[in-house]
Design a protein around this motif. Sequence first.
Motif, PDB file in Angstrom:
ATOM      1  N   PHE A  54       0.858  -1.191   0.000  1.00  0.00           N
ATOM      2  CA  PHE A  54       0.000   0.000   0.000  1.00  0.00           C
ATOM      3  C   PHE A  54       0.883   1.225   0.000  1.00  0.00           C
ATOM      4  O   PHE A  54       2.116   1.136   0.055  1.00  0.00           O
ATOM      5  CB  PHE A  54      -0.942   0.000   1.204  1.00  0.00           C
ATOM      6  CG  PHE A  54      -0.254   0.042   2.545  1.00  0.00           C
ATOM      7  CD1 PHE A  54       0.149   1.255   3.103  1.00  0.00           C
ATOM      8  CD2 PHE A  54       0.017  -1.128   3.252  1.00  0.00           C
ATOM      9  CE1 PHE A  54       0.799   1.287   4.330  1.00  0.00           C
ATOM     10  CE2 PHE A  54       0.664  -1.091   4.477  1.00  0.00           C
ATOM     11  CZ  PHE A  54       1.046   0.120   5.021  1.00  0.00           C
ATOM     12  N   ILE A  81     -10.687   2.580   3.384  1.00  0.00           N
ATOM     13  CA  ILE A  81      -9.964   1.935   2.290  1.00  0.00           C
ATOM     14  C   ILE A  81      -9.692   2.921   1.147  1.00  0.00           C
ATOM     15  O   ILE A  81      -8.627   2.906   0.532  1.00  0.00           O
ATOM     16  CB  ILE A  81     -10.757   0.707   1.785  1.00  0.00           C
ATOM     17  CG1 ILE A  81     -10.722  -0.417   2.842  1.00  0.00           C
ATOM     18  CG2 ILE A  81     -10.202   0.201   0.456  1.00  0.00           C
ATOM     19  CD1 ILE A  81     -11.633  -1.596   2.524  1.00  0.00           C
ATOM     20  N   THR A 136      -6.475   4.891   1.057  1.00  0.00           N
ATOM     21  CA  THR A 136      -5.325   4.132   0.564  1.00  0.00           C
ATOM     22  C   THR A 136      -5.417   3.916  -0.938  1.00  0.00           C
ATOM     23  O   THR A 136      -4.402   3.947  -1.642  1.00  0.00           O
ATOM     24  CB  THR A 136      -5.229   2.788   1.321  1.00  0.00           C
ATOM     25  OG1 THR A 136      -5.138   3.065   2.716  1.00  0.00           O
ATOM     26  CG2 THR A 136      -4.002   2.011   0.893  1.00  0.00           C
ATOM     27  N   VAL A 137      -6.646   3.708  -1.450  1.00  0.00           N
ATOM     28  CA  VAL A 137      -6.811   3.517  -2.901  1.00  0.00           C
ATOM     29  C   VAL A 137      -6.289   4.746  -3.655  1.00  0.00           C
ATOM     30  O   VAL A 137      -5.545   4.619  -4.631  1.00  0.00           O
ATOM     31  CB  VAL A 137      -8.288   3.235  -3.246  1.00  0.00           C
ATOM     32  CG1 VAL A 137      -8.514   3.300  -4.759  1.00  0.00           C
ATOM     33  CG2 VAL A 137      -8.706   1.874  -2.688  1.00  0.00           C
ATOM     34  N   TYR A 177      -6.217  -2.364  -3.314  1.00  0.00           N
ATOM     35  CA  TYR A 177      -6.164  -0.913  -3.116  1.00  0.00           C
ATOM     36  C   TYR A 177      -6.027  -0.191  -4.458  1.00  0.00           C
ATOM     37  O   TYR A 177      -5.687   0.987  -4.496  1.00  0.00           O
ATOM     38  CB  TYR A 177      -4.989  -0.526  -2.205  1.00  0.00           C
ATOM     39  CG  TYR A 177      -5.137  -0.968  -0.774  1.00  0.00           C
ATOM     40  CD1 TYR A 177      -6.250  -0.612  -0.026  1.00  0.00           C
ATOM     41  CD2 TYR A 177      -4.145  -1.738  -0.159  1.00  0.00           C
ATOM     42  CE1 TYR A 177      -6.370  -1.019   1.296  1.00  0.00           C
ATOM     43  CE2 TYR A 177      -4.259  -2.141   1.166  1.00  0.00           C
ATOM     44  CZ  TYR A 177      -5.375  -1.773   1.885  1.00  0.00           C
ATOM     45  OH  TYR A 177      -5.493  -2.165   3.192  1.00  0.00           O
TER      46      TYR A 177
END
Lengths: 420, 420
Positions: B88, B115, B118-119, B155
């Motif tokens: 990540f 999430i 982080t994506v 991610y």
Amino acid sequence: MALLVTNVRQLVTVRAGDARVKVGEAMQELGIIPDAAMVVEERILWVGPRAEAYSLRSAGLLQWEAEWDVGGRVVVPGFVDAHTHVVFSGSRVEEYSQRLRGATYAEIAAAGGGIMTTVHAVRAADEEELVRQASVLLWSALQHGTTTVEIKSGYGLTTADELKLLRVVRRLAQELPLRIVPTFMGAHAFPPEYRDRRSEYIELICQEMLPAVAAEGLAEYCDVFVDVGYFTPQEAERILRTAQDYGLRPRLHADELAPVGAAELAARVGAVSADHLLHVSDAGIAALRSAGTVAVLLPGTAYTLRLPYAPARRLIAAGIPVALATDCNPGSCFCENMQMVLSLACQCMGMLPEEALVAATLNGAAALERSHLLGSLEVGKYADFLVLRLQDVREMVYHFGVNHVAEVWIGGRCVWRAPV
Amino acid sequence: MALLVTNVRQLVTVRAGDARVKVGEAMQELGIIPDAAMVVEERILWVGPRAEAYSLRSAGLLQWEAEWDVGGRVVVPGFVDAHTHVVFSGSRVEEYSQRLRGATYAEIAAAGGGIMTTVHAVRAADEEELVRQASVLLWSALQHGTTTVEIKSGYGLTTADELKLLRVVRRLAQELPLRIVPTFMGAHAFPPEYRDRRSEYIELICQEMLPAVAAEGLAEYCDVFVDVGYFTPQEAERILRTAQDYGLRPRLHADELAPVGAAELAARVGAVSADHLLHVSDAGIAALRSAGTVAVLLPGTAYTLRLPYAPARRLIAAGIPVALATDCNPGSCFCENMQMVLSLACQCMGMLPEEALVAATLNGAAALERSHLLGSLEVGKYADFLVLRLQDVREMVYHFGVNHVAEVWIGGRCVWRAPV
């Protein structure tokens, strides 16, 4: 020789100013200076933004002979672990295993295990062996960021063995770079030979142990385990008053297993700290607040014994200064790592990362009456600090279960560096 | 070249024999050989009492070319961490801090954090950056005892970014000494651009991502986050059936936030593992048992999110093979240390030290369908093992919060030694 510690991404001063301790919302204030530097000898001579250090030097107002670049990392005060029992012998892994299978700490103690297992091992051990085992643990504590540590006796429970333990503590203080604060705790448990003669053991402590400890100058504090199955508040008061007559200041194991009024006693005798407090009553909280007693919380113990945690949020809300410590000992909490304690404080007691750090530094120092010298990074205090491999100090608890310490400095000297 | 690993105080074989996994009371059996030795090349050639090794050699029945004395320490199989998201970019310490102040994981996700934070960072990062960040974490995992690790994508959430993540995983597998098992998890969350077109995103996964992942041979498994706010069991079934058509075997994030029937789905599609299970229902437990699915428990996540823990004791009592893993990820559990997970499993889920070790080795390997090769120290298996600085293997959890690993061996080679 003055040294400029520089290229500090975040310098966490824990700024206290004239305050000896932080309470309430002030526990959230870390006094972070971004892109900072610090001039140190044994003590801190100057702290501020890096650019300002160079301006001041150009103006002839600040000087240093060397520079130490910490590589853009985070600097925090060294941890002050105000409650440990790290001098012991033997292992209690068998008892640990029994507890996970359902036995309680009280049941194990009643069956002659618990503290007495360690007492038997300590009585059989010589000073060298005790120094060796404790040194390993204390080096590990240091590598995890502890720069000052309190150590209690209490696994001897005879005059000779208690003195032996405290002499070991004195040797450790001479041989290791950590600052070590000794506490006499002959009243850790009733030894089996005095089980039916409680008052005789109290008198042994008061008339023989305390005078001997005081005569050799082996301890600053006297601690008593005030709880169900251990010492009553009345017994503890007799011991602590006598200790005060000998110049040993009181601190207490208070209300760990049941609400027995130990916090109230701590306030009444003017104890420096009341520790554990899992079962502290409302009256106990009020008493601690009035007396200004430091509450030393030990979440590793509740974690290990699978007990409910101390009411950290209620204590903070009540304006009581909260400190955090390991309680490192072979029975109820075998952990010397203060970063682990900070993680437990946040995850299991609902403390904020900022509060946990203040509790582990300035307030820990206050629990040892040293917060005028230790626990924050301010001019005049000792240069005890950690370089952490982090971008943001809050990551110390966010990224848990690993050691973030890259360097440990005590009194302006680097005493440990992590291998790269 | 055959090597005798010798002077092992306790050799914890986790003896499994022909069994691919341990359930029920067998999880307490560690197959410890005292004063042991082991002959290894890439695989284990012989295991037994030290004296027997020498007798066999004298009789011409066993040979080795060199000896490695581990100094009377404990040897255990390397940890198999069967559930991570270690590739990540960016930090979520801000979100961590918000959660400690009372925000829930679901609230943060609903506000576009979680999430998706982080994506966004991963989409902006290039392969080099992702390799660099993951390498640091994986080296740390290795130094804490992990020898095999599963890594999920998820991610990226575009075809290009999911492929980028899986290519990073492939590079890590080439560059690092750990054994790495790749899992495709395009169904980790719905990306915001598909929020109102859920079925289109499912089709993107099925018609574009899975064929591309399969074409490059980038993943062994396909995982789906089946929970409230994520994928429904029906959506997940469509994805997992398609994945199976492409040769990717199913595993699930199941019933972490609510009992949505994910465990039942895992059983129905023949998933290798059902992970999390904080809210697994009785029907879910029955289904897992019938199907022989491995339950991968992730106590670090419940710890971090301050959620109730998975019912480890009920799962073990039901005869379900329980494995332990870190779930290492930047949001809900930033911890790569399996020893920490073992501690949490014992203290917070009531597992026994022996069960936790089996769960972290043999059963972890079973969760990755590798327990015929990994997870115990038996003849024919790979020589992946740890030398621990302990006298008794149970001390690994008794003495918590510190790293006990002295050496890490993978495939018969020492890949890391702790500095003395």
